[in-house]
Design an enzyme around this catalytic site. Structure first.
Site, mmCIF file in Angstrom:
data_model
loop_
_atom_site.group_PDB
_atom_site.id
_atom_site.type_symbol
_atom_site.label_atom_id
_atom_site.label_comp_id
_atom_site.label_asym_id
_atom_site.label_seq_id
_atom_site.Cartn_x
_atom_site.Cartn_y
_atom_site.Cartn_z
ATOM 1 N N SER A 1 0.762 -1.169 0.207
ATOM 2 C CA SER A 1 -0.058 -0.007 0.137
ATOM 3 C C SER A 1 0.791 1.348 -0.062
ATOM 4 C CB SER A 1 -0.962 0.244 1.085
ATOM 5 O OG SER A 1 -0.268 0.062 2.358
ATOM 6 N N MET B 1 6.439 3.023 -2.836
ATOM 7 C CA MET B 1 7.195 1.986 -3.389
ATOM 8 C C MET B 1 6.329 0.603 -3.754
ATOM 9 S SD MET B 1 10.006 2.543 -4.492
ATOM 10 C CE MET B 1 10.708 0.993 -4.514
ATOM 11 N N THR C 1 13.762 -1.842 3.159
ATOM 12 C CA THR C 1 12.988 -1.438 4.460
ATOM 13 C C THR C 1 14.337 -0.703 5.401
ATOM 14 O OG1 THR C 1 11.131 -2.866 4.602
ATOM 15 C CG2 THR C 1 11.844 -1.921 6.682
ATOM 16 N N ALA D 1 19.133 -3.203 0.732
ATOM 17 C CA ALA D 1 19.934 -1.916 0.049
ATOM 18 C C ALA D 1 18.973 -0.772 0.414
ATOM 19 C CB ALA D 1 19.973 -2.043 -1.224
ATOM 20 N N SER D 2 19.828 0.434 0.907
ATOM 21 C CA SER D 2 19.018 1.563 1.178
ATOM 22 C C SER D 2 18.683 2.339 -0.073
ATOM 23 C CB SER D 2 20.241 2.511 1.846
ATOM 24 O OG SER D 2 21.313 2.763 0.921
ATOM 25 N N HIS E 1 17.513 15.999 -0.714
ATOM 26 C CA HIS E 1 16.185 15.529 -0.836
ATOM 27 C C HIS E 1 15.203 16.465 -0.617
ATOM 28 C CE1 HIS E 1 18.589 11.954 -0.486
ATOM 29 N NE2 HIS E 1 17.687 11.341 -0.948
ATOM 30 N N LYS F 1 11.652 14.464 3.757
ATOM 31 C CA LYS F 1 12.565 13.563 4.214
ATOM 32 C C LYS F 1 13.241 13.978 5.677
ATOM 33 C CE LYS F 1 16.422 10.784 2.830
ATOM 34 N NZ LYS F 1 15.649 9.543 2.930
ATOM 35 N N GLY G 1 20.184 7.323 3.882
ATOM 36 C CA GLY G 1 20.665 6.066 3.956
ATOM 37 C C GLY G 1 21.780 5.780 2.803
#
Length: 242
Positions: A14, A17, A94, A117-118, A149, A153, A159
């Site tokens: 949901s 991503m 995550t 992975a970030s 960003h 954020k 990350g």
């Protein structure tokens, strides 16, 4: 003989991503989403032919080859455990997972193929390798990482910046970080190496968030059928080129 599509479970379906993964996977013939898992009970059980499950119903999901997880730290343990139980691969982006969860990933990698992975941008995977190589070649140079960003954020440095910093450290550099939050910037990372009288700048700019979902789908395809281990996106990218 036609190769059957890779069966995917999308965990965190949901979210932003998760929605991108569902949309992009539906455009491909080599992938089949067999389960979409959301934090709360779904309003519809089947959406566009994809069965939906609440996180509490995770063990009721059908068999899958690879799970793609973009959820929250509290939802990470169950999907990792299910992948180990079923011998399925795991692709996870995550963030904010604990040290205990990182150790669980290390243990799980002895039984299943996985990648955490970030950032799943393929361009960032290449940048990661370039940073490590530059740091190793430019001993004694200053290393600065500037990340930009959008205003919403919260974590800083990002990350991805920390991952690039780890690559720099592996090459022998000691990175310094700076963060900028402005407008709707999707994500920009500049790694700068400065010596006497010269400077090298390595930059990646993301202009569309779909690149992260495409990278995760790429990782799922490359991970499927591999031996148990913990892989990096750059490892999978290199393997696909051979």
């Amino acid at each position: 003989m036609t190769t059957p599509p890779i069966r995917l479970l999308i965990h965190g379906a949901s979210g932003r991503m998760g929605q991108a993964l569902l949309r992009l996977a539906a455009e491909r013939n080599d992938l089949q989403v067999v389960a979409a898992v959301t934090r709360r009970s779904p309003a519809q059980r089947v959406v566009d032919g994809v069965p939906h499950f609440a996180a509490s119903e995770l063990h009721g999901a059908p068999q899958f080859d690879v799970a793609i997880d973009f959820s929250l730290p509290e939802g990470f343990d169950p999907v990792l455990a299910l992948c180990v139980e079923r011998g399925a691969g795991l692709v996870s982006g995550t963030t904010g997972i604990s040290e205990t969860q990182r150790q669980a990933l290390i243990q799980a990698a002895t039984r299943i193929p996985l990648v955490w992975a970030s950032n799943f941008s393929l361009g960032v995977a290449v940048l990661d390798e370039l940073v490590e190589r530059a740091a190793a070649a430019l001993a004694g140079w200053d290393c600065d990482i500037v990340e930009s960003h959008h205003v919403h954020k919260q974590d800083a440095p990002s990350g991805t910046a920390l991952t690039l910093g780890a690559a720099a450290q592996k090459g022998g550099a000691q990175p310094h970080y700076a963060s900028l939050r402005a407008g709707d910037i999707v994500g920009e990372h500049l790694v700068q190496f400065t010596g006497l009288g010269e400077r090298i700048e390595l930059t990646h700019r993301a202009t569309n968030r779909d690149i992260f979902a495409r990278g995760a789908l790429f990782a799922a395809v490359q991970l499927n059928g591999r031996a148990p281990a913990s892989y990096r996106v750059r490892d999978l990218l290199a393997a696909s080129a051979t």
